[in-house]
Design a protein around this motif. Sequence first.
Motif, PDB file in Angstrom:
ATOM      1  N   LEU A 128       0.901  -1.353   0.088  1.00 22.74           N
ATOM      2  CA  LEU A 128      -0.057  -0.069   0.024  1.00 22.74           C
ATOM      3  C   LEU A 128       0.745   1.337   0.047  1.00 22.74           C
ATOM      4  O   LEU A 128       1.848   1.271   0.846  1.00 22.74           O
ATOM      5  N   ASP A 129       0.540   2.077  -0.967  1.00 21.35           N
ATOM      6  CA  ASP A 129       1.217   3.660  -0.967  1.00 21.35           C
ATOM      7  C   ASP A 129       0.474   4.235   0.441  1.00 21.35           C
ATOM      8  O   ASP A 129      -0.740   4.888  -0.051  1.00 21.35           O
ATOM      9  N   ALA A 130       0.876   4.324   1.407  1.00 25.63           N
ATOM     10  CA  ALA A 130       0.261   5.097   2.512  1.00 25.63           C
ATOM     11  C   ALA A 130      -0.201   6.606   2.334  1.00 25.63           C
ATOM     12  O   ALA A 130      -1.111   7.068   2.764  1.00 25.63           O
ATOM     13  N   GLY A 131       0.692   7.234   1.605  1.00 24.39           N
ATOM     14  CA  GLY A 131       0.368   8.631   1.311  1.00 24.39           C
ATOM     15  C   GLY A 131      -0.702   8.831   0.269  1.00 24.39           C
ATOM     16  O   GLY A 131      -1.426   9.728   0.703  1.00 24.39           O
ATOM     17  N   ARG A 132      -0.869   7.996  -0.642  1.00 27.27           N
ATOM     18  CA  ARG A 132      -2.035   7.993  -1.545  1.00 27.27           C
ATOM     19  C   ARG A 132      -3.047   7.300  -1.232  1.00 27.27           C
ATOM     20  O   ARG A 132      -4.157   7.219  -1.760  1.00 27.27           O
ATOM     21  N   GLY A 133      -2.908   6.215  -0.372  1.00 28.02           N
ATOM     22  CA  GLY A 133      -3.998   5.546   0.132  1.00 28.02           C
ATOM     23  C   GLY A 133      -4.202   4.298  -1.173  1.00 28.02           C
ATOM     24  O   GLY A 133      -5.719   4.254  -1.393  1.00 28.02           O
ATOM     25  N   VAL A 134      -3.454   3.931  -2.132  1.00 26.75           N
ATOM     26  CA  VAL A 134      -3.913   3.198  -3.197  1.00 26.75           C
ATOM     27  C   VAL A 134      -2.642   1.981  -3.212  1.00 26.75           C
ATOM     28  O   VAL A 134      -1.664   2.131  -2.595  1.00 26.75           O
ATOM     29  N   VAL A 135      -2.998   1.048  -3.706  1.00 26.99           N
ATOM     30  CA  VAL A 135      -2.193  -0.117  -3.887  1.00 26.99           C
ATOM     31  C   VAL A 135      -1.232   0.288  -5.150  1.00 26.99           C
ATOM     32  O   VAL A 135      -1.596   0.444  -6.327  1.00 26.99           O
ATOM     33  N   PRO A 136       0.083   0.308  -4.934  1.00 25.31           N
ATOM     34  CA  PRO A 136       0.980   0.377  -6.074  1.00 25.31           C
ATOM     35  C   PRO A 136       0.969  -0.185  -7.542  1.00 25.31           C
ATOM     36  O   PRO A 136       0.640  -1.521  -7.228  1.00 25.31           O
ATOM     37  N   ASN A 137       0.546   0.258  -8.616  1.00 22.63           N
ATOM     38  CA  ASN A 137       0.222  -0.497  -9.680  1.00 22.63           C
ATOM     39  C   ASN A 137       0.681   0.266 -10.958  1.00 22.63           C
ATOM     40  O   ASN A 137       0.842   1.391 -10.815  1.00 22.63           O
ATOM     41  N   VAL A 150      -0.217  -4.961  -9.990  1.00 19.99           N
ATOM     42  CA  VAL A 150       0.049  -4.811  -8.829  1.00 19.99           C
ATOM     43  C   VAL A 150       1.773  -4.779  -8.662  1.00 19.99           C
ATOM     44  O   VAL A 150       2.418  -5.481  -9.361  1.00 19.99           O
ATOM     45  N   LEU A 151       2.374  -3.593  -8.108  1.00 15.19           N
ATOM     46  CA  LEU A 151       3.559  -3.554  -8.030  1.00 15.19           C
ATOM     47  C   LEU A 151       4.424  -3.870  -6.684  1.00 15.19           C
ATOM     48  O   LEU A 151       3.841  -3.347  -5.813  1.00 15.19           O
ATOM     49  N   ALA A 205       3.829  -7.588 -10.075  1.00 15.96           N
ATOM     50  CA  ALA A 205       3.743  -8.963  -9.356  1.00 15.96           C
ATOM     51  C   ALA A 205       2.861  -9.836 -10.119  1.00 15.96           C
ATOM     52  O   ALA A 205       1.728  -9.500 -10.347  1.00 15.96           O
ATOM     53  N   PRO A 206       3.296 -10.943 -10.316  1.00 17.31           N
ATOM     54  CA  PRO A 206       2.791 -11.959 -11.225  1.00 17.31           C
ATOM     55  C   PRO A 206       1.163 -12.232 -10.935  1.00 17.31           C
ATOM     56  O   PRO A 206       1.250 -12.535  -9.511  1.00 17.31           O
ATOM     57  N   ARG A 207       0.384 -12.320 -11.458  1.00 16.84           N
ATOM     58  CA  ARG A 207      -1.088 -13.000 -11.118  1.00 16.84           C
ATOM     59  C   ARG A 207      -1.822 -11.856 -10.159  1.00 16.84           C
ATOM     60  O   ARG A 207      -2.914 -12.318  -9.599  1.00 16.84           O
ATOM     61  N   GLU A 208      -1.332 -10.680 -10.016  1.00  9.67           N
ATOM     62  CA  GLU A 208      -2.055  -9.611  -8.781  1.00  9.67           C
ATOM     63  C   GLU A 208      -2.386  -8.417  -9.676  1.00  9.67           C
ATOM     64  O   GLU A 208      -1.448  -7.903 -10.379  1.00  9.67           O
ATOM     65  N   TYR A 209      -3.613  -8.235  -9.503  1.00 10.20           N
ATOM     66  CA  TYR A 209      -4.198  -6.739 -10.194  1.00 10.20           C
ATOM     67  C   TYR A 209      -5.281  -5.965  -9.192  1.00 10.20           C
ATOM     68  O   TYR A 209      -5.527  -6.554  -8.435  1.00 10.20           O
TER      69      TYR A 209
END
Length: 468
Positions: free
Chosen positions: A341-350, A355-356, A362-366
């Motif tokens: 989680l990017d705590a500053g933006r409140g999003v999952v890095p992607n 998903v990053l 990251a394989p198989r994660e979106y």
Amino acid sequence: MSVDDHLGPPSPRPLRVAIVGAGPAGIYAAEALTRQQEIPVAVDLLDRLPTPFGLVRHGIAPDHPKMRAIRDTLHRALDHPSVRFVGNVEIGRDLSCGELLEAVDAVIYTYGAARDRQLAIPGEELPGSLAATDLVAWYTGHPDADRATVEAALARARSVVVVGVGNVALDVARVLARTPAELEATDMPQHVLDALAAAPVAEVTILGRRGPAQATFTTQELRELGELAEATVLVDPADLEQDPSAAERAATDRVVGRNLAVLAGWAGHAPQPGRTRVRLRFFGRPVRLLGEDRVTGVEVERTEVDADGRASGTGEVSALPADLVVRSVGYRGCGLPELPLDAGRGVVPNEAGRVLRDGRPAPREYVAGWIKRGPTGVVGTNKHDARETVTALLEDATAGVLRPRGGSKNDLVAELRARGADPVLLEDWRAIDAAEVALGATRGRARTTLHQWETLMAAVREAAARAR
């Protein structure tokens, strides 16, 4: 030659995709997956609640029947034979992210951004200070709503200040200013209707730290304030005076121009005896909530807005009476165990929905929806957003990065039940839906929302018992 030889080679197993979150983003992702023809898929649409639709059910105000009718459109995706709704399943409780990923071929996280942003000012912790997320959860019948806290605050709320100038702030103000007759036909739980009818609300102030040209509400939402049966909308003409940058924004942005025209139509209004006052006040930021044992007012600093739309304080301070303060300044995404989680933006890095982890896909994660991009846009924005993510997933499948895995043979629902979970499937949801329609019919409404976990699950059990 055997019969099997005549049948030819077995058809490839569908790609098993789990979507975490059955709100609009998740349902649009399921729809995009099932509409494409290149790769066979089987989709499990998971949600922590036993009901689908996310913020369409528990975010859009119940006095917006046309907007809430979006769920009829979303329901078509749930009816697709390759989609399975699996409610009452919580990631982190019933399955970890890693265990879910082992059970399927790919996971799309679409669980939204449910945490409210705080004002971070003194007095915010006082009774009578609420997050819009709490109030909205209560009046939409969310099973986790804090009924006691909200109703205690409303019981004393003659003067209300709603901080924020987005659509949620308008929803809150509109619901609080409506008459009982206006709300009677909605699907609000009866205790909500009773509490709103008893609330002594006489004035609602919508407070924005910037000017009307920077407000983020849509024109349709704004106009609806002027359609309230027993409320008068008030706007200070001085707040509508435009500097060159605001005038340029109004000239180049049609929504801003229409909003300013609506506000100008209210600028000449005066308070009327016996009618609720709904006041839009701009260029003011709360710096402190007043009161000792509970909120009694808001200390507001006058602001000025520069050419880039940034607000800064002028040092001019005034006090605004308030028995209830509702902060509506945005949502934040929160993390799941094992998910970055990017705590500053409140999003999952992607990256385009991939998903990053440590800066690499990251394989198989979106991800899709608010947890992907942040809490922006309207319901329909999630459709394009989900398509982008599904396109990335299909590109990975075509490239061989993502493929049906030999080890993913166990059925997810069977695995959940073996762990002691009680998943709610589509037919179970239909039982809840029917129970809500039946309850609404007892009072002449289209439906009444069931708001308690036990009542929701009882509807499932009773329908299952009748079917036996």
